[in-house]
Enzyme design. Structure first.
Site, PDB file in Angstrom:
ATOM      1  N   ALA A 106      -8.537  10.072  49.670  1.00 12.26           N
ATOM      2  CA  ALA A 106      -8.020  10.311  51.072  1.00 12.26           C
ATOM      3  C   ALA A 106      -8.857  11.043  51.983  1.00 12.26           C
ATOM      4  O   ALA A 106      -9.166  10.765  53.337  1.00 12.26           O
ATOM      5  CB  ALA A 106      -6.656  11.065  51.057  1.00 12.26           C
ATOM      6  N   ASP A 145      -1.601  11.885  51.180  1.00 12.72           N
ATOM      7  CA  ASP A 145      -2.659  12.440  51.062  1.00 12.72           C
ATOM      8  C   ASP A 145      -3.733  12.267  52.333  1.00 12.72           C
ATOM      9  O   ASP A 145      -4.271  13.419  52.501  1.00 12.72           O
ATOM     10  CB  ASP A 145      -3.497  11.739  50.137  1.00 12.72           C
ATOM     11  CG  ASP A 145      -2.879  12.016  48.537  1.00 12.72           C
ATOM     12  OD1 ASP A 145      -1.653  12.254  48.577  1.00 12.72           O
ATOM     13  OD2 ASP A 145      -3.356  11.568  47.635  1.00 12.72           O
TER      14      ASP A 145
HETATM   15  O1  PMV Z   1      -0.880  11.960  41.925  1.00 12.42           O
HETATM   16  P1  PMV Z   1      -0.769  11.339  43.426  1.00 12.42           P
HETATM   17  O2  PMV Z   1      -1.611  12.249  44.138  1.00 12.42           O
HETATM   18  O3  PMV Z   1      -1.203   9.770  43.410  1.00 12.42           O
HETATM   19  O4  PMV Z   1       0.819  11.567  43.656  1.00 12.42           O
HETATM   20  C1  PMV Z   1       1.625  10.545  43.716  1.00 12.42           C
HETATM   21  C2  PMV Z   1       2.834  11.081  44.313  1.00 12.42           C
HETATM   22  C3  PMV Z   1       4.327  10.021  44.007  1.00 12.42           C
HETATM   23  O5  PMV Z   1       5.369  10.492  44.454  1.00 12.42           O
HETATM   24  C4  PMV Z   1       4.286   9.844  42.397  1.00 12.42           C
HETATM   25  C5  PMV Z   1       3.739   8.370  44.633  1.00 12.42           C
HETATM   26  C6  PMV Z   1       3.940   8.515  46.222  1.00 12.42           C
HETATM   27  O6  PMV Z   1       3.271   7.488  46.450  1.00 12.42           O
HETATM   28  O7  PMV Z   1       4.544   9.367  46.604  1.00 12.42           O
END
Ligand code: PMV
Length: 319
Positions: A106, A145
């Site tokens: 991001a 993000d």
């Molecule tokens: O680990 P990351 O930063 O990809 O976080 C994903 C967060 C989730 O809630 C699991 C998925 C989302 O898109 O919200």
């Protein structure tokens, strides 16, 4: 011909609401004080390099496909000419751990969007372009993000059906010392989100209850009534128990969380999709944070610097 162009963007730490956010609950996160920098030197063809050493390390093939995507996004935004001017050697340097759950892709997209758009472009336009660029890395990215990277600060994200990007309200957090880092990732975000979906089909009542409770914790933090490191820490530990019940934690993560709590953290949890990955602890002051950090460094988690893990670091948060 233009000279070198540089832009930087920060990474993020997701604090509350992971997985529940997929089902409509808010998510709470904060941008980090660590950034990824992109320096573009015009050349005939696009190429990616990583590192601040010369010669830098060239990314292999898989990222090459990013450039047609970048050009398509720029064309759709009426920035084809600017994209043509930028085409060249993209040198990425970063004090943000890469692929460790801190939003490095991001940040890359946020920095590139800043280079593609005019200097006076509204932040929502930069966010929107960064979000479209991030689709290359994440398929269906949530926008959290890129939102934290482009808008900065601490924010609560709420999803509505009619908008592609969530609403991102600034959020005031209590003063606390956060210790954060990452374990190697055992499963991808996509796999973990799918596993929660299957669990919901197999056990709708139990799973829905866990998601509701995770959502309620994120809602509590988002309502700004959580005023103090101790409440924030307690909520983090409660969320961690629920995430474990949801099946998205891991044995190394559970051991690491116990080690941090034993060393005096008020609370701690995984951050993001889980299956290893990022985590954070809430500590009462810098001294306590340092003790927790030392204990985690001593705790042999079997990580190496190249496996997506990240050594613990300290972040001060507060109003
Ligand atoms: O680990 P990351 O930063 O990809 O976080 C994903 C967060 C989730 O809630 C699991 C998925 C989302 O898109 O919200």
């Amino acid at each position: 011909m233009m000279g070198r162009q540089t832009a930087a963007a920060p990474g993020k730490l997701l604090l509350f609401g992971e997985h529940a956010a997929v089902y409509g609950y808010p998510a709470v996160g904060i941008s980090l004080d660590r950034t990824l920098t992109v320096e573009v030197a015009p050349e005939a063809e696009w190429r990616f390099c990583f590192g601040d050493r010369a010669p830098c390390e060239e990314f292999d093939g898989e990222y090459g496909d990013f450039f047609p995507h970048l050009e398509a996004v720029a064309r759709d935004a009426g920035r084809a000419e600017r994209c043509g001017e930028l085409r060249g050697h993209v040198l990425i340097s970063s004090d943000l751990p890469i692929a460790a759950g801190f939003g490095s892709s991001a940040a890359l997209c946020g920095a590139l969007a800043r280079l593609l758009l005019p200097g006076n472009a509204p932040v929502d336009e930069i966010w929107s372009m960064a979000h479209r660029l991030e689709e290359f890395f994440h398929g269906t990215a949530s926008g959290i993000d890129t939102g934290l990277s482009v808008l900065g600060g601490s924010r609560v994200f709420r999803f509505t059906r009619d908008r592609e990007l969530p609403e991102a309200r600034p959020l005031s957090l209590p003063e606390a010392t956060i210790v954060y880092g990452a374990l190697p990732r055992e499963r991808t975000t996509r796999e973990l989100v799918a596993a929660v979906g299957r669990r919901l089909e197999d056990n709708p009542r139990g799973t829905r209850e866990i998601l509701d409770r995770l959502g309620a914790i994120a809602d509590d933090v988002a309502s700004e009534t959580v005023w103090g490191a101790s409440t924030l820490g307690e909520l983090a530990s409660r969320a961690q128990e629920l995430l474990r019940d949801l099946g998205v934690s891991s044995d190394p993560m559970d051991r690491l969380i116990s080690a941090g709590l034993d060393a005096g953290a008020i609370g701690g949890k995984l951050s993001g999709a889980g299956g290893g990955g990022a985590y954070f602890f809430v500590c009462d002051g810098l001294e306590s944070g340092r003790r927790v950090m030392t204990a985690l460094q001593r705790n042999d988690t079997g990580c190496t610097a190249t496996d997506g893990s990240a050594a613990p670091a300290i972040l001060r948060i507060g109003p």
